[in-house]
Design a protein around this motif. Structure first.
Motif, PDB file in Angstrom:
ATOM      1  N   GLN A 166       0.823  -1.223   0.000  1.00 38.63           N
ATOM      2  CA  GLN A 166       0.000   0.000   0.000  1.00 38.63           C
ATOM      3  C   GLN A 166       0.848   1.260   0.000  1.00 38.63           C
ATOM      4  O   GLN A 166       0.352   2.339  -0.352  1.00 38.63           O
ATOM      5  CB  GLN A 166      -0.972   0.004   1.190  1.00 38.63           C
ATOM      6  CG  GLN A 166      -0.332   0.275   2.530  1.00 38.63           C
ATOM      7  CD  GLN A 166      -1.360   0.331   3.640  1.00 38.63           C
ATOM      8  OE1 GLN A 166      -1.534  -0.606   4.395  1.00 38.63           O
ATOM      9  NE2 GLN A 166      -2.076   1.449   3.737  1.00 38.63           N
ATOM     10  N   TYR A 167       2.124   1.145   0.360  1.00 40.68           N
ATOM     11  CA  TYR A 167       3.016   2.309   0.350  1.00 40.68           C
ATOM     12  C   TYR A 167       3.914   2.344  -0.890  1.00 40.68           C
ATOM     13  O   TYR A 167       4.480   3.385  -1.213  1.00 40.68           O
ATOM     14  CB  TYR A 167       3.916   2.302   1.601  1.00 40.68           C
ATOM     15  CG  TYR A 167       3.144   2.150   2.882  1.00 40.68           C
ATOM     16  CD1 TYR A 167       2.448   3.217   3.435  1.00 40.68           C
ATOM     17  CD2 TYR A 167       3.102   0.927   3.541  1.00 40.68           C
ATOM     18  CE1 TYR A 167       1.728   3.074   4.607  1.00 40.68           C
ATOM     19  CE2 TYR A 167       2.390   0.764   4.720  1.00 40.68           C
ATOM     20  CZ  TYR A 167       1.704   1.843   5.241  1.00 40.68           C
ATOM     21  OH  TYR A 167       0.990   1.693   6.409  1.00 40.68           O
ATOM     22  N   LEU A 168       4.063   1.200  -1.565  1.00 38.38           N
ATOM     23  CA  LEU A 168       4.956   1.111  -2.726  1.00 38.38           C
ATOM     24  C   LEU A 168       4.210   0.874  -4.031  1.00 38.38           C
ATOM     25  O   LEU A 168       4.830   0.598  -5.056  1.00 38.38           O
ATOM     26  CB  LEU A 168       5.961  -0.039  -2.529  1.00 38.38           C
ATOM     27  CG  LEU A 168       6.959   0.112  -1.383  1.00 38.38           C
ATOM     28  CD1 LEU A 168       7.762  -1.169  -1.207  1.00 38.38           C
ATOM     29  CD2 LEU A 168       7.904   1.291  -1.626  1.00 38.38           C
ATOM     30  N   GLY A 369      19.086 -12.955  -7.969  1.00 44.98           N
ATOM     31  CA  GLY A 369      18.218 -12.677  -6.834  1.00 44.98           C
ATOM     32  C   GLY A 369      18.879 -11.788  -5.807  1.00 44.98           C
ATOM     33  O   GLY A 369      18.240 -10.878  -5.254  1.00 44.98           O
ATOM     34  N   CYS A 370      20.181 -12.017  -5.552  1.00 45.41           N
ATOM     35  CA  CYS A 370      20.906 -11.204  -4.563  1.00 45.41           C
ATOM     36  C   CYS A 370      20.963  -9.740  -4.990  1.00 45.41           C
ATOM     37  O   CYS A 370      20.775  -8.835  -4.168  1.00 45.41           O
ATOM     38  CB  CYS A 370      22.323 -11.746  -4.370  1.00 45.41           C
ATOM     39  SG  CYS A 370      22.394 -13.399  -3.676  1.00 45.41           S
ATOM     40  N   THR A 371      21.229  -9.499  -6.283  1.00 50.41           N
ATOM     41  CA  THR A 371      21.326  -8.123  -6.778  1.00 50.41           C
ATOM     42  C   THR A 371      19.977  -7.420  -6.716  1.00 50.41           C
ATOM     43  O   THR A 371      19.887  -6.258  -6.291  1.00 50.41           O
ATOM     44  CB  THR A 371      21.851  -8.125  -8.227  1.00 50.41           C
ATOM     45  OG1 THR A 371      23.096  -8.829  -8.273  1.00 50.41           O
ATOM     46  CG2 THR A 371      22.068  -6.711  -8.718  1.00 50.41           C
ATOM     47  N   LEU A 372      18.924  -8.112  -7.145  1.00 49.87           N
ATOM     48  CA  LEU A 372      17.588  -7.509  -7.080  1.00 49.87           C
ATOM     49  C   LEU A 372      17.189  -7.203  -5.639  1.00 49.87           C
ATOM     50  O   LEU A 372      16.614  -6.146  -5.350  1.00 49.87           O
ATOM     51  CB  LEU A 372      16.566  -8.443  -7.735  1.00 49.87           C
ATOM     52  CG  LEU A 372      16.677  -8.619  -9.256  1.00 49.87           C
ATOM     53  CD1 LEU A 372      15.691  -9.660  -9.746  1.00 49.87           C
ATOM     54  CD2 LEU A 372      16.458  -7.297  -9.966  1.00 49.87           C
ATOM     55  N   PHE A 373      17.498  -8.122  -4.714  1.00 49.07           N
ATOM     56  CA  PHE A 373      17.172  -7.904  -3.303  1.00 49.07           C
ATOM     57  C   PHE A 373      17.960  -6.726  -2.740  1.00 49.07           C
ATOM     58  O   PHE A 373      17.417  -5.891  -2.005  1.00 49.07           O
ATOM     59  CB  PHE A 373      17.484  -9.168  -2.504  1.00 49.07           C
ATOM     60  CG  PHE A 373      17.261  -9.026  -1.032  1.00 49.07           C
ATOM     61  CD1 PHE A 373      15.969  -8.975  -0.514  1.00 49.07           C
ATOM     62  CD2 PHE A 373      18.328  -8.939  -0.151  1.00 49.07           C
ATOM     63  CE1 PHE A 373      15.744  -8.833   0.857  1.00 49.07           C
ATOM     64  CE2 PHE A 373      18.128  -8.804   1.207  1.00 49.07           C
ATOM     65  CZ  PHE A 373      16.834  -8.751   1.712  1.00 49.07           C
ATOM     66  N   MET A 374      19.225  -6.637  -3.100  1.00 51.97           N
ATOM     67  CA  MET A 374      20.064  -5.564  -2.557  1.00 51.97           C
ATOM     68  C   MET A 374      19.600  -4.192  -3.042  1.00 51.97           C
ATOM     69  O   MET A 374      19.407  -3.267  -2.241  1.00 51.97           O
ATOM     70  CB  MET A 374      21.523  -5.798  -2.971  1.00 51.97           C
ATOM     71  CG  MET A 374      22.491  -4.757  -2.430  1.00 51.97           C
ATOM     72  SD  MET A 374      24.195  -5.092  -2.932  1.00 51.97           S
ATOM     73  CE  MET A 374      24.461  -6.651  -2.086  1.00 51.97           C
ATOM     74  N   PHE A 375      19.396  -4.049  -4.357  1.00 51.44           N
ATOM     75  CA  PHE A 375      19.084  -2.735  -4.905  1.00 51.44           C
ATOM     76  C   PHE A 375      17.616  -2.348  -4.751  1.00 51.44           C
ATOM     77  O   PHE A 375      17.307  -1.162  -4.666  1.00 51.44           O
ATOM     78  CB  PHE A 375      19.479  -2.685  -6.391  1.00 51.44           C
ATOM     79  CG  PHE A 375      20.949  -2.523  -6.605  1.00 51.44           C
ATOM     80  CD1 PHE A 375      21.543  -1.281  -6.579  1.00 51.44           C
ATOM     81  CD2 PHE A 375      21.758  -3.627  -6.814  1.00 51.44           C
ATOM     82  CE1 PHE A 375      22.910  -1.129  -6.766  1.00 51.44           C
ATOM     83  CE2 PHE A 375      23.118  -3.497  -7.004  1.00 51.44           C
ATOM     84  CZ  PHE A 375      23.705  -2.239  -6.981  1.00 51.44           C
ATOM     85  N   LEU A 379      18.952  -1.267  -0.434  1.00 53.80           N
ATOM     86  CA  LEU A 379      19.475   0.054  -0.816  1.00 53.80           C
ATOM     87  C   LEU A 379      18.420   0.960  -1.442  1.00 53.80           C
ATOM     88  O   LEU A 379      18.768   2.001  -2.007  1.00 53.80           O
ATOM     89  CB  LEU A 379      20.651  -0.123  -1.795  1.00 53.80           C
ATOM     90  CG  LEU A 379      21.832  -0.965  -1.295  1.00 53.80           C
ATOM     91  CD1 LEU A 379      22.910  -1.061  -2.365  1.00 53.80           C
ATOM     92  CD2 LEU A 379      22.408  -0.369  -0.011  1.00 53.80           C
ATOM     93  N   ASN A 380      17.176   0.557  -1.361  1.00 52.06           N
ATOM     94  CA  ASN A 380      16.096   1.344  -1.968  1.00 52.06           C
ATOM     95  C   ASN A 380      15.514   2.319  -0.942  1.00 52.06           C
ATOM     96  O   ASN A 380      14.897   1.899   0.041  1.00 52.06           O
ATOM     97  CB  ASN A 380      15.003   0.408  -2.479  1.00 52.06           C
ATOM     98  CG  ASN A 380      13.986   1.128  -3.335  1.00 52.06           C
ATOM     99  OD1 ASN A 380      13.882   2.354  -3.315  1.00 52.06           O
ATOM    100  ND2 ASN A 380      13.218   0.374  -4.100  1.00 52.06           N
ATOM    101  N   PRO A 381      15.700   3.636  -1.124  1.00 49.87           N
ATOM    102  CA  PRO A 381      15.169   4.609  -0.151  1.00 49.87           C
ATOM    103  C   PRO A 381      13.650   4.589  -0.054  1.00 49.87           C
ATOM    104  O   PRO A 381      13.091   4.875   1.017  1.00 49.87           O
ATOM    105  CB  PRO A 381      15.678   5.954  -0.690  1.00 49.87           C
ATOM    106  CG  PRO A 381      15.988   5.722  -2.135  1.00 49.87           C
ATOM    107  CD  PRO A 381      16.416   4.299  -2.235  1.00 49.87           C
ATOM    108  N   GLU A 382      12.954   4.230  -1.140  1.00 38.85           N
ATOM    109  CA  GLU A 382      11.493   4.180  -1.106  1.00 38.85           C
ATOM    110  C   GLU A 382      11.012   3.065  -0.170  1.00 38.85           C
ATOM    111  O   GLU A 382      10.007   3.217   0.524  1.00 38.85           O
ATOM    112  CB  GLU A 382      10.941   3.960  -2.514  1.00 38.85           C
ATOM    113  CG  GLU A 382      11.193   5.117  -3.464  1.00 38.85           C
ATOM    114  CD  GLU A 382      10.635   4.853  -4.848  1.00 38.85           C
ATOM    115  OE1 GLU A 382      10.007   3.792  -5.037  1.00 38.85           O
ATOM    116  OE2 GLU A 382      10.822   5.709  -5.727  1.00 38.85           O
ATOM    117  N   VAL A 383      11.733   1.932  -0.158  1.00 45.80           N
ATOM    118  CA  VAL A 383      11.374   0.833   0.752  1.00 45.80           C
ATOM    119  C   VAL A 383      11.580   1.260   2.193  1.00 45.80           C
ATOM    120  O   VAL A 383      10.756   0.957   3.080  1.00 45.80           O
ATOM    121  CB  VAL A 383      12.207  -0.424   0.414  1.00 45.80           C
ATOM    122  CG1 VAL A 383      12.021  -1.498   1.484  1.00 45.80           C
ATOM    123  CG2 VAL A 383      11.812  -0.974  -0.957  1.00 45.80           C
TER     124      VAL A 383
END
Length: 403
Positions: A166-168, A369-375, A379-383
Motif C-alpha cells: 500500500q506504500y509502494l 536474486g541477490c542483486t535484485l534484493f540488494m538494490f 538500498l532502496n530509499p522508497e522501501v
C-alpha cells in the motif's frame, strides 16, 4: 571412384592429375591420429573417427613438395553428430593420420573445408559429441547453492514488497514482483527439467516451458524499458497505466512466440539426447536469441534516451520528474545486465568445449536474486520510507487503542 585430368603448363610439360575417392573405409584404416610409441600395440583411438571419404590426390610429374598457394578441399560429413574436425592425411611411414601441413579453413554441421600445402591421401577426423560434465559434484553443488540463495532473495523481495504494497504501489513495483515470480519459475523448471532427456515428450514440454519463461523474463525487461520511455515522453502528463502492457507484452506475447515455433517446427528441435533446450543445429535457438537481442538493443536505446532527459531536466530543476525518471533508469540499469547476461550464456550450456560457461552461468544465477534484493530492498530509499510509514501507522493505531 577414379578421375583423371590431363593439362599442360608453360606449353611444354604435360601433367596428369589423378583423383581417387574411397568411400566407407573407416573399418579398414584405423582412427589413430598420432604416431604410435615404440613397442606399443597398434590400436584405434576411441576419441576420433573418420567422418567422410578418403580423398587421394596425385599430380604426375610432381609440381613441388610444398604447394603455394595451398590446395583447398571440401569434405561432406557423413555423421552430423560429430564435432571438432581435423584435416589430416595418411602417413604411410608409421601408419597414422597426421595434420602436418593441413588446417581447417571453415566448418559447419554439414561440411569442412581444408587447406593443405601438399598432395596425398586426405580425410576428416572428428570426435563424438560429448555433453559437458554437468553431473560433477562441484558443479551441481555450486548450481544448487547459487540458485537456492537467489531464490531465497527473490522470495524475500516478493515478501517485502507485498507487505509494503500500500506504500509502494506503482507500475515499477508490479514489474519487479512479476520479474521475481518469473525468475523463480525459471529456476524451478531449469533445475527440475534441463536434463530430463530420457522421455522425449516430457523433454519437449520442458524445452517449450523454458523457452516461454525465459522469453517472459526478457519481455519484462522490455516492459520496463517501455515504462521508462513513457515516463520520459509524458513526464508532465497524468500517470499512465501499464497493467495491460504488463499482461499482454510480458506474459501473452512470449506464449505466442512459443506456440508459433512449435507449430512451424512440429516440435522438432525442442529437446534432444543431450539437453531439454532449443536446438542449435536447426536454428531454432534464434526463436529465443532473436527476441532477446532485440529487447537488449531496445533497452540500451531507452537508457540513452533517459540519460538525455535527466540532463535536460537538471537544467530546468524539475525535481519531482527527475526523481521519477531516475528511479526507472536505475531499475533498468540493474535489470538489464543481471537478467540478460546469464540467459545469453545459457545458450552455450551443453558444449563441452565451453564447459567453463556452466560455472559462470551458475554464479550469475546466484547474483540475480541477490542483486535484485540488494538494490530493490536494502538500498532502496522508497522501501525504507515505506517501512517507516508502516511503523508510524502501527504506532499511531496502538496509541489510539490505548487512549
Amino acid at each position: 571412384m577414379y578421375m583423371s585430368l590431363r593439362f599442360v603448363l608453360d606449353d611444354t610439360i604435360e601433367y596428369i592429375a589423378e583423383t581417387v575417392i574411397y568411400q566407407n573405409v573407416s573399418g579398414i584404416l584405423p582412427n589413430l591420429n598420432e604416431r604410435p610409441t615404440k613397442g606399443s600395440s597398434f590400436r584405434s583411438s576411441s576419441t576420433v573417427r573418420l567422418n567422410g571419404p578418403v580423398l587421394s590426390l596425385k599430380i604426375t610429374p610432381q609440381l613441388t613438395e610444398v604447394l603455394d598457394p595451398p590446395i583447398t578441399i571440401s569434405f561432406q560429413h557423413t555423421n552430423k553428430q560429430l564435432v571438432r574436425p581435423s584435416c589430416t592425411f595418411w602417413q604411410f611411414l608409421g601408419g597414422y593420420w597426421s595434420n602436418s601441413g593441413c588446417k581447417v579453413k571453415s566448418t559447419d554441421r554439414y561440411r569442412t573445408v581444408c587447406e593443405c600445402n601438399h598432395l596425398t591421401n586426405f580425410a576428416i577426423l572428428m570426435s563424438p559429441f560429448k555433453k559437458a560434465d554437468v553431473s560433477s559434484l562441484e558443479l551441481k553443488l555450486m548450481t544448487y547453492i547459487s540458485i537456492g540463495i537467489s531464490t531465497v532473495c527473490l522470495v524475500a523481495t516478493l515478501g517485502i514488497h507485498g507487505t509494503l504494497w500500500q506504500y509502494l504501489k506503482s507500475s515499477r513495483t508490479k514489474l519487479l514482483m512479476n520479474l521475481c515470480v518469473a525468475l523463480i519459475l525459471a529456476y524451478v523448471i531449469f533445475l527440475a527439467g534441463i536434463e530430463r532427456t530420457e522421455f522425449s515428450i516430457l523433454c519437449t514440454v520442458i524445452a517449450a516451458c523454458l523457452h516461454y519463461i525465459f522469453l517472459v523474463v526478457f519481455c519484462l525487461m522490455l516492459t520496463q524499458g517501455i515504462e521508462m520511455a513513457v515516463s520520459v515522453i509524458y513526464v508532465f502528463k497524468p500517470k499512465h497505466q501499464m497493467d495491460w502492457l504488463l499482461i499482454i507484452g510480458s506474459w501473452l506475447c512470449p506464449a505466442a512466440v512459443v506456440v508459433v515455433s512449435l507449430v512451424i517446427t512440429k516440435t522438432k528441435g525442442f529437446g534432444n539426447e543431450q539437453v531439454c533446450w532449443l536446438s542449435t543445429d536447426t536454428g531454432l535457438i534464434w526463436a529465443f536469441v532473436g527476441p532477446s537481442l532485440l529487447v537488449i538493443l531496445f533497452n540500451v536505446s531507452c537508457i540513452v534516451l533517459v540519460l538525455r532527459a535527466i540532463l535536460r531536466l537538471k537544467a530546468v530543476q524539475n525535481t519531482a520528474a527527475l526523481e521519477k525518471i531516475k528511479g526507472s533508469f536505475r531499475s533498468l540499469c540493474i535489470l538489464l545486465p543481471v537478467t540478460g547476461v546469464p540467459w545469453i550464456l545459457g545458450i552455450f550450456y551443453i558444449n563441452e568445449d565451453l564447459s567453463f560457461i556452466q560455472y559462470v552461468f551458475s554464479a550469475l544465477n546466484g547474483l540475480q536474486g541477490c542483486t535484485l534484493f540488494m538494490f530493490h530492498c536494502l538500498l532502496n530509499p522508497e522501501v525504507k520510507k515505506a517501512y517507516l510509514r508502516m511503523k508510524e501507522k502501527k504506532y499511531s493505531a496502538k496509541a489510539l487503542v490505548s487512549i
